[in-house]
Design an enzyme around this catalytic site. Structure first.
Site, PDB file in Angstrom:
ATOM      1  N   ARG B  20       2.459  80.506 -24.708  1.00 23.70           N
ATOM      2  CA  ARG B  20       3.730  80.422 -23.997  1.00 23.70           C
ATOM      3  C   ARG B  20       3.631  79.475 -22.797  1.00 23.70           C
ATOM      4  NH1 ARG B  20       5.802  80.818 -19.093  1.00 23.70           N
ATOM      5  NH2 ARG B  20       4.401  82.565 -18.657  1.00 23.70           N
ATOM      6  N   HIS B 216      -2.765  79.716 -11.181  1.00 25.04           N
ATOM      7  CA  HIS B 216      -3.017  78.370 -11.680  1.00 25.04           C
ATOM      8  C   HIS B 216      -4.177  77.790 -10.884  1.00 25.04           C
ATOM      9  CE1 HIS B 216       0.548  77.415 -14.367  1.00 25.04           C
ATOM     10  NE2 HIS B 216       0.747  78.657 -13.981  1.00 25.04           N
ATOM     11  N   CYS B 247       1.290  71.347 -14.875  1.00 25.58           N
ATOM     12  CA  CYS B 247       2.649  70.827 -14.723  1.00 25.58           C
ATOM     13  C   CYS B 247       2.699  69.415 -15.307  1.00 25.58           C
ATOM     14  CB  CYS B 247       3.007  70.785 -13.246  1.00 25.58           C
ATOM     15  SG  CYS B 247       4.585  70.025 -12.948  1.00 25.58           S
ATOM     16  N   ASN B 256      -3.199  76.673 -15.942  1.00 25.98           N
ATOM     17  CA  ASN B 256      -3.546  78.062 -15.722  1.00 25.98           C
ATOM     18  C   ASN B 256      -5.056  78.208 -15.607  1.00 25.98           C
ATOM     19  OD1 ASN B 256      -1.213  80.298 -16.544  1.00 25.98           O
ATOM     20  ND2 ASN B 256      -0.792  78.254 -17.338  1.00 25.98           N
TER      21      ASN B 256
END
Lengths: 313, 313
Positions: B20, B216, B247, B256
């Site tokens: 996800r 993260h 990102c 992450n």
């Protein structure tokens, strides 16, 4: 308001060891003029203790053969503690002659590592420390004698290193006359819980003669370990700009904790280091050019400071 | 003996969110068959909660359009908690229909981020949570409702996020009927001291309804923050195998915290996770092939386990 805006504790100092621990693991010889640029840029970035080299025989580490010259240049920089590594009494004599402010003698808590690296048992190194202390005192020198207890958290050769042995050697090193002793995770085995426990136990033995924490980021726990050590009251940390200092036998593995990452860790928590973040990042870029082809490491250089700290800077 | 050989505390669970949080930041669409391989390999590596996708409109995130299919496959895996992200009541309805075990609703503590991402204020999201809770109860479903408080440690848009606002929203979310609420450092701004303080304060509000820590590694503090959260009693952590989830607007920045790095952090401290380290590293390699051209992150994969743990494994 987050913590980033409020200082929470006494300051932390970072000792830059790239010119020694970084360069000793890189085969190439960096020209002395470049090292002098490096040294001055590190000083200009706010570093107030720099390990400039090692007094080892030039045939073993030719890339550090100009250490005396670097000590001389470092002594001219205002407010700087000039450190050198010394492997034995002979190296210590050279350090005393050079006028360095601090000599750091490594003692490996792992017997296997000690024999392989220094061809001495840890207790033979303790005896050498006593001789170095005597030589220092006889010379009337004020050069500080620090012992770095390497492989204190584990060893690539023997695996685990007993904490009881680390603490026994710590006491022996202090008895032999070391002014200060630090703990080093030479091979990136340490975990934060172990760091917390061993530094707490070491402080119970050494009190305020417990000095520097030296971490490698080999397995990504360098900053977590630095945080854990800081929680126990450690206020001095070794680092290398650009995270150099990886083991040449483990390509790709990170080296020393990056100085700029330590600067970010402490800045993010509101702990003063006196370091100029942008100057460190600029020095990192120059080191990347000087060491073209070598891998640099570290984390903060990629993303840069977050918005709130960038605005504060 | 170091801590690595002795379990010191209750176990920790890692929720895998690569399918996800990882894939939503990558433009390409991974074929459903590949995702199913990924899902099963993650389960085989010992992961017992996996976030398999997000019930958002397919026109917004076409790469997650097969979420219902993944939920169905995940439900067939023994002992697995199947989680999905839902942005609103409509998504929650789809989650309830799918038979997922847990739906995670993100609420951004940063007003600026909340408006930009969800086009709602945080308090409008709180109202949506109450509607989702009512719908869940009306359906007689046992699907757990978790809220992930994103940007709880800072925000790229507004900079600092007041802790008082995070805590106010935490209470409001619990009052609205969330079963559990976690805190997320969505943009890699958190520092360990802040993590410690905010999780302690959040626990005082939420008690054992305080759930997962989501970090993260954007600036290298992911594992230090995980350790700090663990010290306050957090026992559930989000991670992505391969450290994906960076990102897309910050190329090179880590994503992450890597699941395998969390596995190593806790294994190194003697804390059980149930994770098979070698299986995670093997999955990482496959993800590298499936996402060819995308940067993977993380630390432990480079150097591997240290000698003492490798022998124990």
């Amino acid at each position: 308001m987050t913590s980033s805006s409020t200082p929470v504790s006494p300051s932390v100092s970072v000792r830059e060891v790239g010119l020694r621990d970084g360069l000793q693991s890189i085969a190439r010889t960096v020209p002395t003029a470049t090292k002098l640029d490096w040294l001055r840029a590190a000083h200009a970035a706010g570093l107030r203790e720099i390990e400039v080299g090692s007094f080892v025989p030039a045939r073993l580490l030719p890339q550090l053969a100009d250490t005396a010259e670097l000590v001389a240049a470092a002594r001219a920089l205002p407010g700087l503690t000039t450190s050198v590594l010394v492997p034995n009494l002979k190296g210590a004599q050279a350090a005393l002659d050079s006028g360095a402010d601090l000599m750091l003698l490594p003692l490996s808590a792992s017997h296997a590592h000690s024999l392989a690296n220094l061809r001495k048992t840890p207790d033979e190194v303790v005896a050498e420390i006593a001789r170095i202390r005597a030589a220092r005192d006889a010379a009337g020198s004020r050069c500080k004698l620090e012992v770095g207890m390497s492989t204190a958290f584990g060893c690539t050769l023997q695996g685990e290193v007993a904490e009881s042995e680390v603490l026994r050697l710590l006491q022996a090193v202090l008895d032999a006359g070391a002014d200060v002793v630090g703990l080093a995770d030479t091979v990136g085995y340490a975990n934060p819980l172990q760091v917390q426990r061993l530094f707490e136990r070491a402080r119970a033995v050494a009190g305020d003669r417990l000095g520097c924490a030296h971490f490698h980021d080999t397995r990504g726990l360098g900053l977590a370990n630095a945080y854990a050590a800081w929680q126990t009251g450690v206020r001095q940390f070794d680092g290398c700009v650009g995270g150099i200092g990886g083991c040449p036998h483990a390509p790709g593995a990170s080296g020393n904790v990056a100085t700029e990452d330590l600067a970010w860790l402490f800045a993010s928590m509101g702990v003063a280091t006196g370091l100029d973040f942008n100057a460190l990042i600029a020095l990192r870029a120059r080191i990347g050019q000087w060491l073209e082809g070598e891998a640099l490491h570290g984390a903060i250089w990629r993303a840069g400071l977050p918005k709130n700290l960038k605005e504060a800077a």
